[in-house]
Design an enzyme around this catalytic site. Structure first.
Site, PDB file in Angstrom:
ATOM      1  N   GLU A 216       0.807  -1.235   0.000  1.00 25.32           N
ATOM      2  CA  GLU A 216       0.000   0.000   0.000  1.00 25.32           C
ATOM      3  C   GLU A 216       0.837   1.280   0.000  1.00 25.32           C
ATOM      4  O   GLU A 216       0.618   2.174   0.809  1.00 25.32           O
ATOM      5  CB  GLU A 216      -0.970  -0.022   1.191  1.00 25.32           C
ATOM      6  CG  GLU A 216      -1.900  -1.230   1.141  1.00 25.32           C
ATOM      7  CD  GLU A 216      -2.802  -1.379   2.364  1.00 25.32           C
ATOM      8  OE1 GLU A 216      -2.783  -0.501   3.238  1.00 25.32           O
ATOM      9  OE2 GLU A 216      -3.517  -2.403   2.440  1.00 25.32           O
TER      10      GLU A 216
ATOM     11  N   GLU B  31      -6.266 -10.553  -1.488  1.00 22.28           N
ATOM     12  CA  GLU B  31      -7.078 -10.362  -0.276  1.00 22.28           C
ATOM     13  C   GLU B  31      -8.554 -10.254  -0.656  1.00 22.28           C
ATOM     14  O   GLU B  31      -9.204  -9.241  -0.397  1.00 22.28           O
ATOM     15  CB  GLU B  31      -6.638  -9.088   0.467  1.00 22.28           C
ATOM     16  CG  GLU B  31      -5.168  -9.062   0.821  1.00 22.28           C
ATOM     17  CD  GLU B  31      -4.734  -7.821   1.607  1.00 22.28           C
ATOM     18  OE1 GLU B  31      -5.602  -7.059   2.088  1.00 22.28           O
ATOM     19  OE2 GLU B  31      -3.510  -7.619   1.731  1.00 22.28           O
TER      20      GLU B  31
END
Ligand code: 9MR
Length: 384
Positions: A171, A276
């Site tokens: 991220e 995810e």
């Protein structure tokens, strides 16, 4: 599409269950046929990609191993949901906690599961001391690079022949594709990403090295990720893959955007995987994902947590349809996608119950709260 969801469901009992929309866990068990519920999910996808799940500390350390037994039957890849994050594995300088990570590594090895370490460098779930001097002021670039290197050497080095892949950096991008101004970025500068990949390649030369992020279906963020990857590739720094997190909802992402991202990343000649996956059925507080086609009589106060006891059949069917259409995209790109990992096992334990609103009841995964496989799962591999 909706019809397809039910096409391959193998018993009429299961069809009846799906159509009546019962979501009471005990009724789920009664309705599912044994052969249906015993086939591992990963076997249905064996010609497409690995199917993984994320494991919590509770699941890893559980005394009776019931969750681990389910995992080794249903999945062929596992990711550390939290136990390898800096704040847990390295909470204080020179203090490491390898108890749960070691167990996870043993479990994956003993059962021949592809193991993903998550994650080495992230702005979140890390202790403040990393960035601070004793007096609380910010450390220099040099000190932070040293700390990063010591961490990567110790953690990735410890498992260097036993963890198959690392989410090296997690991220690092804003939604507009620019670099997130995290403390890593602020103190080291934008080459912190390069440095992390160089260090990981030295510490774990045989592990695959990945970049992982959410919302990569958004065109601007996709471009940012492509730039990040190309920058590493042009400098000869090893990056082996990109993880598209896959925290989706009933009404996002736009599937064309998702396809466009998969196609664009495929051109970079790296592994692509969904790292995810979960699909929330709950509304976002800002009013998105409310689904105008779901005509439910929801009281104002219940609007944000509309299904505290069970999921109505219409929403269950919508969730099934959504999983089906998303897997249809993944199946279409099976030559590029090497793994699809669900972010957790059952609805009972998912971060979605607490984000973006705490204490809700969500239904985003493939197993219900009683650990029973949802009826629509059997039809997923057939979608094209
Ligand atoms: O699932 C994780 C949850 O248990 C943690 O509380 C949370 C803390 O941020 O992190 C969750 O996992 C995140 C993952 O590590 C990175 N991508 C987003 C995931 C969901 O927040």
């Amino acid at each position: 599409m909706k019809n397809k969801v039910f096409i391959s469901v193998i018993s009429s009992a299961v069809i009846a269950f799906a159509m009546t929309g019962c979501s009471n866990p005990s009724q789920v068990t009664a309705a599912a046929s044994p052969s249906y519920s015993q086939a591992g999910i990963h076997t249905g996808f064996k010609d497409n990609f690995m199917i993984g799940t994320a494991l919590s500390a509770d699941a890893i350390l559980e005394k009776n191993h019931s969750t681990l037994n389910l995992v080794k039957r249903e999945f062929n890849a596992v990711t550390a949901e939290n136990v390898m994050k800096w704040e847990l594995i390295h909470p204080k300088p020179n203090v490491y906690d390898f108890k749960a990570p070691d167990r996870l590594v043993d479990f994956a090895e003993q059962n021949n599961l592809f193991l993903v370490g998550h994650t080495l460098v992230w702005h979140h779930q890390r202790p403040d001391w990393i960035f601070e001097n004793r007096n609380g002021s910010k450390v220099s670039r040099e000190i932070l690079l040293n700390r990063m290197e010591e961490h990567i050497n110790t953690v990735a080095g410890r498992y260097q022949n036993r963890i198959d892949a690392w989410d090296v950096v997690n991220e690092a991008l804003n939604d507009d594709g620019s670099l997130r101004e995290s403390l890593w970025y602020e103190i080291i500068g934008e080459d912190y990403i390069e440095q992390a990949f160089i260090m990981a390649a030295k510490a774990a030369p045989k592990a695959k090295l990945y970049y992982n992020d959410y919302n990569l279906f958004e065109p601007a963020k996709r471009e940012g990720a492509i730039k990040l990857i190309k920058n590493l590739q042009e400098k000869g720094i090893r990056i082996d893959g990109i993880g598209l997190q896959g925290h989706y909802g009933l009404y996002y992402p736009d599937l064309n955007q998702l396809e466009n991202s998969i196609k664009a990343f495929a051109e970079l000649d790296i592994d692509i995987f969904i790292s995810e996956l979960d699909i929330t059925v709950l509304p976002l507080p800002n009013g998105e994902n409310q689904g105008a086609d779901i005509s439910l009589d929801i009281k104002i106060e219940d609007k944000l947590n509309p299904y505290p006891n069970q999921l109505p059949s219409v929403v269950q069917a919508k969730l099934a349809e959504r999983y089906q259409e998303i897997f249809a995209v993944f199946n279409k790109y099976k030559s590029s996608i090497n793994r699809v990992t669900l972010w957790g096992i059952s609805d009972a334990n998912t971060w979605r119950n607490d984000w973006p609103v705490k204490g809700r009841t969500d239904y985003p995964l493939l197993f219900d709260r009683a650990m029973n496989k949802k009826s629509f799962v059997a039809s997923l591999p057939l979608a094209e």
